[in-house]
Design an enzyme around this catalytic site. Structure first.
Site, PDB file in Angstrom:
ATOM      1  N   LYS A  22       0.840  -1.210   0.000  1.00 15.85           N
ATOM      2  CA  LYS A  22       0.000   0.000   0.000  1.00 15.85           C
ATOM      3  C   LYS A  22       0.873   1.256   0.000  1.00 15.85           C
ATOM      4  CE  LYS A  22      -1.577   1.575   4.116  1.00 15.85           C
ATOM      5  NZ  LYS A  22      -1.289   2.960   4.494  1.00 15.85           N
ATOM      6  N   ASN A  23       1.859   1.294   0.901  1.00  8.29           N
ATOM      7  CA  ASN A  23       2.616   2.535   1.061  1.00  8.29           C
ATOM      8  C   ASN A  23       3.559   2.814  -0.107  1.00  8.29           C
ATOM      9  OD1 ASN A  23       1.244   3.053   3.358  1.00  8.29           O
ATOM     10  ND2 ASN A  23       2.889   2.501   4.777  1.00  8.29           N
ATOM     11  N   ARG A  98      -3.937  10.738   4.384  1.00  7.89           N
ATOM     12  CA  ARG A  98      -2.842  11.697   4.468  1.00  7.89           C
ATOM     13  C   ARG A  98      -1.884  11.613   3.281  1.00  7.89           C
ATOM     14  NH1 ARG A  98      -1.389  14.254   8.670  1.00  7.89           N
ATOM     15  NH2 ARG A  98       0.710  14.114   7.824  1.00  7.89           N
ATOM     16  N   CYS A 122      -4.284  12.943  12.947  1.00  4.85           N
ATOM     17  CA  CYS A 122      -5.092  11.722  12.855  1.00  4.85           C
ATOM     18  C   CYS A 122      -4.894  10.931  14.131  1.00  4.85           C
ATOM     19  CB  CYS A 122      -4.734  10.917  11.621  1.00  4.85           C
ATOM     20  SG  CYS A 122      -3.153  10.120  11.728  1.00  4.85           S
ATOM     21  N   ARG A 127       1.075  14.671  13.082  1.00  6.31           N
ATOM     22  CA  ARG A 127       1.575  14.441  11.717  1.00  6.31           C
ATOM     23  C   ARG A 127       1.618  15.705  10.851  1.00  6.31           C
ATOM     24  NH1 ARG A 127      -0.726   8.800   9.502  1.00  6.31           N
ATOM     25  NH2 ARG A 127       1.189   8.896   8.285  1.00  6.31           N
ATOM     26  N   PRO A 128       2.459  16.668  11.215  1.00  6.60           N
ATOM     27  CA  PRO A 128       2.570  17.872  10.386  1.00  6.60           C
ATOM     28  C   PRO A 128       3.245  17.585   9.039  1.00  6.60           C
ATOM     29  CG  PRO A 128       4.238  17.889  12.117  1.00  6.60           C
ATOM     30  CD  PRO A 128       3.390  16.676  12.351  1.00  6.60           C
ATOM     31  N   VAL A 129       3.184  18.565   8.122  1.00  6.55           N
ATOM     32  CA  VAL A 129       3.867  18.390   6.824  1.00  6.55           C
ATOM     33  C   VAL A 129       4.934  19.472   6.635  1.00  6.55           C
ATOM     34  CG1 VAL A 129       2.032  17.122   5.605  1.00  6.55           C
ATOM     35  CG2 VAL A 129       1.993  19.630   5.638  1.00  6.55           C
ATOM     36  N   ASP A 130       5.367  20.069   7.740  1.00  7.59           N
ATOM     37  CA  ASP A 130       6.349  21.161   7.650  1.00  7.59           C
ATOM     38  C   ASP A 130       7.623  20.753   6.909  1.00  7.59           C
ATOM     39  OD1 ASP A 130       6.654  19.450   9.896  1.00  7.59           O
ATOM     40  OD2 ASP A 130       8.044  20.845  10.838  1.00  7.59           O
ATOM     41  N   LEU A 131       8.052  19.500   7.094  1.00  6.08           N
ATOM     42  CA  LEU A 131       9.312  19.083   6.457  1.00  6.08           C
ATOM     43  C   LEU A 131       9.144  18.924   4.945  1.00  6.08           C
ATOM     44  CD1 LEU A 131      10.470  16.498   9.175  1.00  6.08           C
ATOM     45  CD2 LEU A 131      11.062  18.922   8.975  1.00  6.08           C
ATOM     46  N   ASP A 312       4.697   0.615  11.884  1.00  5.33           N
ATOM     47  CA  ASP A 312       3.470   0.006  11.363  1.00  5.33           C
ATOM     48  C   ASP A 312       3.305  -1.454  11.788  1.00  5.33           C
ATOM     49  OD1 ASP A 312       3.046   2.429  10.179  1.00  5.33           O
ATOM     50  OD2 ASP A 312       3.423   1.783   8.123  1.00  5.33           O
ATOM     51  N   ILE A 334       8.299   6.923  16.718  1.00  3.60           N
ATOM     52  CA  ILE A 334       7.949   7.641  15.476  1.00  3.60           C
ATOM     53  C   ILE A 334       6.717   8.530  15.665  1.00  3.60           C
ATOM     54  CG2 ILE A 334       7.438   7.425  13.001  1.00  3.60           C
ATOM     55  CD1 ILE A 334      10.191   6.294  13.676  1.00  3.60           C
ATOM     56  N   ARG A 404      -8.615  -0.120   4.510  1.00  2.09           N
ATOM     57  CA  ARG A 404      -7.619   0.803   3.938  1.00  2.09           C
ATOM     58  C   ARG A 404      -6.342   0.056   3.575  1.00  2.09           C
ATOM     59  NH1 ARG A 404      -5.383   4.747   7.634  1.00  2.09           N
ATOM     60  NH2 ARG A 404      -4.030   4.895   5.844  1.00  2.09           N
TER      61      ARG A 404
HETATM   62  C1  LIG Z   1       1.488   6.299   3.188  1.00  2.38           C
HETATM   63  C2  LIG Z   1       2.714   5.996   3.949  1.00  2.38           C
HETATM   64  O1  LIG Z   1       3.752   5.690   3.391  1.00  2.38           O
HETATM   65  N1  LIG Z   1       2.608   6.018   5.277  1.00  2.38           N
HETATM   66  C3  LIG Z   1       3.741   5.666   6.101  1.00  2.38           C
HETATM   67  C4  LIG Z   1       4.663   6.868   6.211  1.00  2.38           C
HETATM   68  O2  LIG Z   1       3.890   7.926   6.758  1.00  2.38           O
HETATM   69  P1  LIG Z   1       4.466   9.416   6.708  1.00  2.38           P
HETATM   70  O3  LIG Z   1       5.200   9.622   5.436  1.00  2.38           O
HETATM   71  O4  LIG Z   1       3.324  10.320   7.019  1.00  2.38           O
HETATM   72  O5  LIG Z   1       5.471   9.374   7.932  1.00  2.38           O
HETATM   73  P2  LIG Z   1       6.799  10.219   8.141  1.00  2.38           P
HETATM   74  O6  LIG Z   1       7.978   9.325   7.952  1.00  2.38           O
HETATM   75  O7  LIG Z   1       6.740  11.453   7.340  1.00  2.38           O
HETATM   76  O8  LIG Z   1       6.678  10.602   9.682  1.00  2.38           O
HETATM   77  C5  LIG Z   1       7.706  10.328  10.619  1.00  2.38           C
HETATM   78  C6  LIG Z   1       7.633  11.324  11.748  1.00  2.38           C
HETATM   79  O9  LIG Z   1       7.984  12.621  11.246  1.00  2.38           O
HETATM   80  C7  LIG Z   1       7.001  13.576  11.579  1.00  2.38           C
HETATM   81  N2  LIG Z   1       6.931  14.550  10.479  1.00  2.38           N
HETATM   82  C8  LIG Z   1       6.747  14.122   9.207  1.00  2.38           C
HETATM   83  C9  LIG Z   1       6.653  15.012   8.163  1.00  2.38           C
HETATM   84  C10 LIG Z   1       6.760  16.398   8.457  1.00  2.38           C
HETATM   85  O10 LIG Z   1       6.676  17.261   7.585  1.00  2.38           O
HETATM   86  N3  LIG Z   1       6.945  16.789   9.760  1.00  2.38           N
HETATM   87  C11 LIG Z   1       7.028  15.893  10.787  1.00  2.38           C
HETATM   88  O11 LIG Z   1       7.201  16.282  11.932  1.00  2.38           O
HETATM   89  C12 LIG Z   1       5.721  12.737  11.709  1.00  2.38           C
HETATM   90  O12 LIG Z   1       4.734  13.409  12.477  1.00  2.38           O
HETATM   91  C13 LIG Z   1       6.236  11.484  12.371  1.00  2.38           C
HETATM   92  O13 LIG Z   1       6.376  11.702  13.749  1.00  2.38           O
HETATM   93  O14 LIG Z   1       5.760   6.544   7.074  1.00  2.38           O
HETATM   94  C14 LIG Z   1       5.380   6.206   8.420  1.00  2.38           C
HETATM   95  C15 LIG Z   1       6.646   5.962   9.219  1.00  2.38           C
HETATM   96  O15 LIG Z   1       7.297   4.854   8.742  1.00  2.38           O
HETATM   97  C16 LIG Z   1       4.437   4.990   8.399  1.00  2.38           C
HETATM   98  O16 LIG Z   1       3.970   4.774   9.705  1.00  2.38           O
HETATM   99  C17 LIG Z   1       3.262   5.222   7.473  1.00  2.38           C
HETATM  100  O17 LIG Z   1       2.530   4.034   7.329  1.00  2.38           O
HETATM  101  C1  LIG Z   2      -0.076   4.842   9.234  1.00  2.00           C
HETATM  102  C2  LIG Z   2      -0.313   4.183   8.101  1.00  2.00           C
HETATM  103  O1  LIG Z   2      -0.744   4.726   6.942  1.00  2.00           O
HETATM  104  P1  LIG Z   2      -0.972   6.284   6.609  1.00  2.00           P
HETATM  105  O2  LIG Z   2       0.363   6.954   6.651  1.00  2.00           O
HETATM  106  O3  LIG Z   2      -1.550   6.268   5.226  1.00  2.00           O
HETATM  107  O4  LIG Z   2      -1.924   6.828   7.659  1.00  2.00           O
HETATM  108  C3  LIG Z   2      -0.079   2.724   8.003  1.00  2.00           C
HETATM  109  O5  LIG Z   2      -0.019   2.202   6.877  1.00  2.00           O
HETATM  110  O6  LIG Z   2       0.023   2.070   9.053  1.00  2.00           O
END
Ligand SMILES: CC(=O)N[C@H]1[C@@H](OP(=O)(O)OP(=O)(O)OC[C@H]2O[C@@H](n3ccc(=O)[nH]c3=O)[C@H](O)[C@@H]2O)O[C@H](CO)[C@@H](O)[C@@H]1O
Ligand SMILES: C=C(OP(=O)(O)O)C(=O)O
Length: 428
Positions: A22-23, A98, A122, A127-131, A312, A334, A404
């Site tokens: 999926k990911n 997301r 969530c 889970r911010p997207v600042d990075l 996960d 994480i 999902r």
């Molecule tokens: C669709 C998908 O692939 N989802 C996976 C992806 O989620 P996702 O890509 O959302 O996870 P990230 O690796 O980005 O997040 C890791 C950490 O960084 C933080 N963070 C991230 C981005 C940002 O801009 N700012 C920030 O602070 C997040 O809140 C979290 O604490 O990787 C996660 C970590 O392996 C997995 O649990 C999810 O299943």
């Molecule tokens: C957290 C997960 O997915 P998503 O990042 O899409 O919420 C996941 O696959 O466990």
């Protein structure tokens, strides 16, 4: 809302096929926006999240064929973004998933602009997207936040640069990689995520014509190209689905062979399972997981970015540790709120105490079935796993989370002897 009813206590025996990740698919699909040529993805799982991404891409003008097996082969879909007709990713779709934010980099790179709803928090954390945004800014994007939307523009196109992530981010690395692939000049992405799903995206982009070095390491070097082309790419197998079914074999003290699950994807999970007393034997892309007659021992686990133990798989491993002899300390590094399954596992008799980012699990011989409520994808599946091992009946409510990420879950488990069925309607 559907529910899942399980009557536990049967050791699983048989074979379980593992689908595409999926990911990985959720990052590969937006890559179709980078080219006016068709991108065909094979081994694509048929999941709710994949359909949500297809709907989002269609909204941008990308034609997505329904997931179907071409000529009796693996399920596949062709994505063709001949023209980008809209650069807006609306709230209604982004809030459902997301990973929708992964259209940001490709839209910006191809169309020079994007308006993407902020995803919001969530169940598992803020889970911010600042990075993601900082990385795209480094590549020359101008970004404003407006009425809950990320408004990004790059009127003169993106320009290669150094992107240094202060923290490992899977989605951030994927967005940066897709944007850098079409940027002018060279980029260096430091502290990049090394997850197999990120590597799968990088391999796919390379086959499309991108110039990327360092795949599988924490430093990615990208030389931007002016256009990418269409190809056919096979989605990497889902290591989390494989890990989940490996735990299903272990928690029921069964004997299951996973088909299409290369064990190199499972290293950290396999290490914990073997240490706990599970026998794992790999033969090509078959992985036999045996726990019949085994005594499962408690093992401490800490989640970390790849190649560490995946977050996960934390909930599933907690369910297993709840049935182990001895104690286990599970630490989540994480996400700040990924213990939502604890109160539900406790309702099934598990003995778990949470202290900040760690949970002490004191194993016990037998869990007992109970009605439970799922809160997120992996929490939901941990309750299914606990239900498979528990005495009596477990009903898991809010099954939509499972849909999902797990394709034909009940069918795959039932084929190995599990007493599991879906109850349609009114789960609340
Ligand atoms: C669709 C998908 O692939 N989802 C996976 C992806 O989620 P996702 O890509 O959302 O996870 P990230 O690796 O980005 O997040 C890791 C950490 O960084 C933080 N963070 C991230 C981005 C940002 O801009 N700012 C920030 O602070 C997040 O809140 C979290 O604490 O990787 C996660 C970590 O392996 C997995 O649990 C999810 O299943
Ligand atoms: C957290 C997960 O997915 P998503 O990042 O899409 O919420 C996941 O696959 O466990």
């Amino acid at each position: 809302m559907d529910r899942i009813r399980i009557v536990g206590g049967t050791p699983l025996k048989g074979q379980i096929p593992i689908g595409g990740a999926k990911n990985a698919a959720l990052a590969l699909m937006p890559a179709a926006l980078l080219t006016d040529q068709p991108l065909t993805l094979t081994n694509l799982p048929d999941l709710v999240d994949i359909r949500t991404m297809a709907t989002l891409l269609a909204q941008h003008g990308c034609a997505v064929s329904p997931v179907a097996p071409p000529n009796g082969h693996e399920p596949a879909s062709t994505l063709h973004a001949k023209r980008i007709t809209s650069t807006t990713a609306p709230y209604d779709l982004v809030r459902r998933m997301r990973a929708s934010v992964l259209v940001l980099g490709p839209l910006l790179a191809r169309a020079g602009e994007a308006r993407v709803s902020l995803p919001g928090g969530c169940a598992i954390g803020t889970r911010p997207v600042d990075l993601h945004l900082e990385a795209l800014k480094a590549l020359g994007a101008e970004i404003e936040l407006e009425e809950g939307y990320i408004k990004a523009t790059a009127p003169k196109g993106l320009t290669g640069n150094r992107v240094v992530f202060p923290k490992v981010t899977v989605g951030g690395t994927e967005n940066a990689l897709m944007a850098a692939a079409l940027a002018k000049g060279d980029s260096l992405i430091a502290n990049a995520a090394q997850e197999p799903e990120v590597c799968d995206l990088a391999h796919c982009l390379t086959a499309m014509g991108a110039r990327i070095e360092g795949i599988g390491t924490s430093t990615l070097q990208v030389s931007g190209v002016s256009a990418l082309g269409g190809i056919t790419h096979r989605v990497v197998p889902d290591r989390i689905e494989a890990g989940t079914y490996a735990v299903a074999a272990a928690i029921t003290r069964g004997d299951v062979t996973l088909l299409g699950a290369p064990n190199e994807l499972l290293t950290a999970v396999e290490k914990v399972l073997v240490e706990s007393g599970v026998e794992m034997t790999a033969e090509g892309d078959r992985l036999r997981v045996r726990a019949d007659g085994a005594e499962i021992r408690g093992v401490d686990v800490m989640t970390e970015p790849y190649p560490g133990f995946p977050t996960d798989m934390q909930a599933q491993m907690m369910a297993l540790m709840a049935t182990a002899s001895g104690s286990a300390l599970l630490t989540e590094t994480i996400f700040e709120n990924r213990f939502m399954h604890v109160p539900e596992l406790t309702r099934m008799g598990a003995r778990i105490n949470v202290h900040g980012a760690s949970a002490i699990v004191r194993g016990m011989p037998m869990l007992s079935g109970a009605p439970v409520m799922a809160t997120d994808l992996r929490a939901s599946v941990s309750l299914v796993l606990a239900g498979l091992a528990a005495r009596g009946e477990t009903v898991v409510n809010r099954v939509y989370h499972l849909d999902r990420g797990y394709e034909r879950l009940e069918e795959k488990l039932a084929a190995c002897g599990a007493h599991i069925e879906r109850l349609p309607g009114n789960g609340g």
